[in-house]
Write a protein that holds these residues in place. Structure first.
Motif, PDB file in Angstrom:
ATOM      1  N   TYR A  78     114.371  55.801  -8.201  1.00 40.35           N
ATOM      2  CA  TYR A  78     113.445  55.843  -7.082  1.00 40.35           C
ATOM      3  C   TYR A  78     113.700  54.680  -6.123  1.00 40.35           C
ATOM      4  O   TYR A  78     114.126  53.607  -6.537  1.00 40.35           O
ATOM      5  CB  TYR A  78     112.000  55.766  -7.584  1.00 40.35           C
ATOM      6  CG  TYR A  78     111.656  56.846  -8.568  1.00 40.35           C
ATOM      7  CD1 TYR A  78     111.695  56.600  -9.939  1.00 40.35           C
ATOM      8  CD2 TYR A  78     111.311  58.122  -8.138  1.00 40.35           C
ATOM      9  CE1 TYR A  78     111.390  57.596 -10.860  1.00 40.35           C
ATOM     10  CE2 TYR A  78     111.010  59.124  -9.048  1.00 40.35           C
ATOM     11  CZ  TYR A  78     111.053  58.856 -10.405  1.00 40.35           C
ATOM     12  OH  TYR A  78     110.757  59.842 -11.309  1.00 40.35           O
ATOM     13  N   LEU A  79     113.409  54.925  -4.867  1.00 45.80           N
ATOM     14  CA  LEU A  79     113.427  53.862  -3.861  1.00 45.80           C
ATOM     15  C   LEU A  79     112.069  53.880  -3.184  1.00 45.80           C
ATOM     16  O   LEU A  79     111.776  54.771  -2.395  1.00 45.80           O
ATOM     17  CB  LEU A  79     114.541  54.072  -2.837  1.00 45.80           C
ATOM     18  CG  LEU A  79     114.636  52.985  -1.768  1.00 45.80           C
ATOM     19  CD1 LEU A  79     115.105  51.664  -2.391  1.00 45.80           C
ATOM     20  CD2 LEU A  79     115.589  53.404  -0.643  1.00 45.80           C
ATOM     21  N   GLN A  80     111.258  52.910  -3.529  1.00 43.32           N
ATOM     22  CA  GLN A  80     109.946  52.759  -2.913  1.00 43.32           C
ATOM     23  C   GLN A  80     110.100  51.901  -1.674  1.00 43.32           C
ATOM     24  O   GLN A  80     110.629  50.786  -1.752  1.00 43.32           O
ATOM     25  CB  GLN A  80     108.958  52.108  -3.886  1.00 43.32           C
ATOM     26  CG  GLN A  80     107.631  51.695  -3.267  1.00 43.32           C
ATOM     27  CD  GLN A  80     106.712  52.876  -2.994  1.00 43.32           C
ATOM     28  OE1 GLN A  80     106.634  53.781  -3.803  1.00 43.32           O
ATOM     29  NE2 GLN A  80     106.024  52.856  -1.880  1.00 43.32           N
ATOM     30  N   MET A  81     109.673  52.416  -0.542  1.00 41.83           N
ATOM     31  CA  MET A  81     109.790  51.677   0.719  1.00 41.83           C
ATOM     32  C   MET A  81     108.404  51.519   1.330  1.00 41.83           C
ATOM     33  O   MET A  81     107.683  52.514   1.517  1.00 41.83           O
ATOM     34  CB  MET A  81     110.711  52.409   1.691  1.00 41.83           C
ATOM     35  CG  MET A  81     112.123  52.604   1.146  1.00 41.83           C
ATOM     36  SD  MET A  81     113.257  53.271   2.369  1.00 41.83           S
ATOM     37  CE  MET A  81     112.571  54.913   2.579  1.00 41.83           C
ATOM     38  N   ASN A  82     108.048  50.284   1.627  1.00 42.53           N
ATOM     39  CA  ASN A  82     106.739  49.972   2.195  1.00 42.53           C
ATOM     40  C   ASN A  82     106.900  49.322   3.563  1.00 42.53           C
ATOM     41  O   ASN A  82     107.992  48.874   3.933  1.00 42.53           O
ATOM     42  CB  ASN A  82     105.979  49.028   1.263  1.00 42.53           C
ATOM     43  CG  ASN A  82     105.783  49.611  -0.123  1.00 42.53           C
ATOM     44  OD1 ASN A  82     105.421  50.769  -0.280  1.00 42.53           O
ATOM     45  ND2 ASN A  82     106.025  48.799  -1.144  1.00 42.53           N
TER      46      ASN A  82
END
Length: 121
Positions: A78-82
């Protein structure tokens, strides 16, 4: 080995997205996985990665805004981007390599199809 990236979409500035990369035909115990992005007319750049031992790396300019993680049971990274910004707009790709150095060099041999992330201002 095949990679299936998903989760892209349209988001407003300051929003969040989580991209997924599902690996088939191989395992996360064998392949280092990286996330890259590319804007048309510009060079592809590395975003984040996770090694077979779980060590993660993120691009300096993105640290604090992106997190790479994995679920080995699901063979998915996963790549969580905020706190997304318009300049994060790009096609995001996941890639796999058995050789970590080659992944960091940006030349992994196995690529997913890409997922578009668009951040509106």
């Amino acid at each position: 080995v095949q990679l299936q990236a998903s989760g892209g979409g349209l988001v407003q500035t300051g929003g969040s997205l989580t991209l997924s990369c599902t690996v088939s035909g191989g395992t996360l115990d064998y392949y280092h996985i990286g996330w890259f992005r590319q804007v048309p007319g510009m060079e592809r750049e590395g975003v984040s990665s996770i090694s077979t031992d779980g060590t993660t790396w993120s691009r300096g300019s993105l640290k604090g805004r992106v997190t790479c993680s994995r679920d080995k049971a699901k063979n998915t990274v996963y790549l969580q981007m905020n706190s997304l910004r318009p300049e994060d707009t790009a096609v995001y790709y996941c890639a796999a390599d058995e050789f970590e150095g080659r992944l960091y060099a940006g030349n992994p041999p196995i690529w997913g199809q890409g997922t578009q992330v668009t951040v509106s201002s």
